[in-house]
Structures are given as structure tokens and as C-alpha cells.
Design an enzyme around this catalytic site. Structure first.
Site, short mmCIF file in Angstrom:
data_model
loop_
_atom_site.label_atom_id
_atom_site.label_comp_id
_atom_site.label_asym_id
_atom_site.label_seq_id
_atom_site.Cartn_x
_atom_site.Cartn_y
_atom_site.Cartn_z
N ARG A 34 0.95 -1.08 0.00
CA ARG A 34 0.17 -0.20 -0.05
C ARG A 34 0.80 1.13 0.01
O ARG A 34 0.47 2.30 -0.63
CB ARG A 34 -0.96 0.09 1.17
N GLY A 77 -0.48 -7.62 7.12
CA GLY A 77 -1.08 -7.19 8.63
C GLY A 77 -0.92 -6.28 9.04
O GLY A 77 -0.01 -5.46 8.85
N TYR A 140 -6.52 -8.39 16.96
CA TYR A 140 -5.18 -9.04 16.36
C TYR A 140 -5.10 -10.56 16.68
O TYR A 140 -5.02 -11.22 15.57
CB TYR A 140 -3.99 -8.24 16.89
N LYS A 144 -5.32 -13.60 13.99
CA LYS A 144 -4.24 -14.60 13.74
C LYS A 144 -4.66 -16.12 14.00
O LYS A 144 -4.34 -17.18 13.30
CB LYS A 144 -3.06 -14.17 14.59
#
Length: 234
Positions: A34, A77, A140, A144
Site C-alpha cells: 500500500r 497485517g 489481532y 491470527k
């Protein structure tokens, strides 16, 4: 090696190191990002894995340059840490969209080439904290942990096509994502780590490259911790 490899989040940290290592070994590597710039020798393709269609478009650009993708590493992430009572719906959902939904979109896009070829390696970057939990990281840790269930479901779907799906679960690794940790928090985490030290990105890269290798052809649905022992046994 001369494979077509696609890595998400390949402009920094673990993703950049993974992309650079595959390229150094002779593979043709593309990395989505990005912001920032992927390592030298890696084709950069801009994409936000949370935006519908962007990761698919980026992967098709990579394939136009390098041929059908044979190894995909879903690494992109983010963190948005907050105690649960202060965590907004957006903070929770943004992390899941990037870390979990983005990984699914990446794997699904790659499978369009892997299925006809009846071969491929799908590697998802999880975290030991997905098994342990962590204060202020409900979003988070949930994202995960979700990668493990997703990987094992895909392993069942894809096993008879010669495609393996595995998870690498790093512990506390020296990257820009761990730099904001306070000395006290880092000390607490090291007390939870039998080896008593943070890991390096090169140690994570070695695990990713192994799972992408011919030697790992009979490994699928596995979680490979690179964690110094934190979260062992999960």
C-alpha cells in the site's frame, strides 16, 4: 529456483525479507504494497488487500510478468491495539479485514492458477499471540487464530490437487511492529519466551522458504512456530 512467487505486504518487515529471499534464490517475485517500496529485484504491485478486487488485480499483474503463481505468501497485517472497552467496531473489523479476510482473498486469487496446474504452496503468516492472546489485542489475536482454521479447511479442499496450505506463527520478532513495545512489555514477553530473546526476520524467512520447498511436499495443514518457545504446544 525459477518459480512465480507472490507476497502481500512486501514493502517492510517480514514481508520484505521473505520477498527478497525468494528473489535472491532465483525466483520471480512480486510483492503487493500500500505504501513504501519493495526490495530491489522484486516487482512491486500496489494493492490494498481489504479493497474488493485489488489483490486479485495485483496478482494478475504479477502473473502477466512472471507466469502463473506457484507460491503465495499472505503476510499483509496491521495492529490497532486497544483495551476491549475502548476498541471500536471499526478498530476490530479493520484488523480482521486486513489480517484474515485479506489473507483469504489472496489465497483464493492464487488458487485460480494453482488448481489447473495441480500444484502450489500457500503460506499464511499468523502469530504466536493468536494462540496465547494478548492484552489490548483481541482483534489481532482473533485474526491470527482464524488463519489456522482457514488454512486447515483449505488443506482439506486442496490436498488432492497437490496444493499445500500451511501457517507460520512467529513470536516476538525484531521489526517495526515491535518497536513501540515498552521496555516492561518486552521484558514480560521475554520471560514468556524460553529462549529469552526476540527472533529475527531471517529466522522467519527460513521457515517460510522451507514450507515453499520440495522437501515440504508432504506437509499441509501445519502450524510452524518460529517463536523461541512462546505459545508452544498450541
Amino acid at each position: 529456483m525459477n518459480r512465480s512467487v507472490f507476497v502481500t505486504g512486501g514493502n517492510r518487515g517480514i514481508g520484505a525479507a521473505v520477498a527478497a529471499a525468494f528473489a535472491a534464490a532465483g525466483d520471480k517475485v512480486a510483492a503487493s504494497h500500500r505504501s513504501g517500496i519493495p526490495p530491489e529485484g522484486v516487482l512491486g504491485v500496489r494493492a490494498d488487500v481489504t479493497a474488493p478486487g485489488e489483490v486479485e488485480k495485483a496478482l494478475r499483474e504479477a502473473e502477466a510478468a512472471h507466469g502463473p503463481v506457484e507460491v503465495v505468501v499472505a503476510n499483509a497485517g496491521i495492529t490497532r491495539d486497544r483495551p476491549a472497552l475502548r476498541m471500536s467496531d471499526e478498530h476490530f473489523e479493520e484488523v480482521l479485514r486486513t489480517n484474515l479476510t485479506g489473507a483469504f482473498a489472496t489465497a483464493r486469487a492464487a488458487l485460480k492458477s494453482m488448481l489447473p496446474a495441480r500444484r502450489g504452496r500457500v503460506i499464511l503468516l499468523s502469530s504466536a499471540l493468536g494462540f496465547l492472546g494478548s492484552p489490548g489485542q483481541a482483534n489481532y489475536a482473533a485474526s491470527k487464530a482464524g488463519l489456522v482454521g482457514m488454512a486447515r479447511s483449505l488443506a482439506w479442499e486442496l490436498g488432492d490437487r497437490g496444493i499445500t496450505v500451511n501457517v507460520v506463527a512467529p513470536g516476538i520478532i525484531k521489526t517495526d511492529m515491535t518497536e513501540p513495545l515498552s521496555e516492561k512489555r518486552m521484558a514480560d514477553l521475554m520471560r514468556m519466551t524460553p529462549l529469552g530473546r526476540p527472533g529475527t526476520v531471517d529466522e522467519v524467512v527460513a521457515a517460510v522458504r522451507f514450507l515453499a520447498s520440495e522437501e515440504a511436499g508432504y506437509i499441509t495443514g501445519a502450524v510452524l512456530p518460529v517463536s523461541g518457545g512462546i505459545g508452544m504446544g498450541h
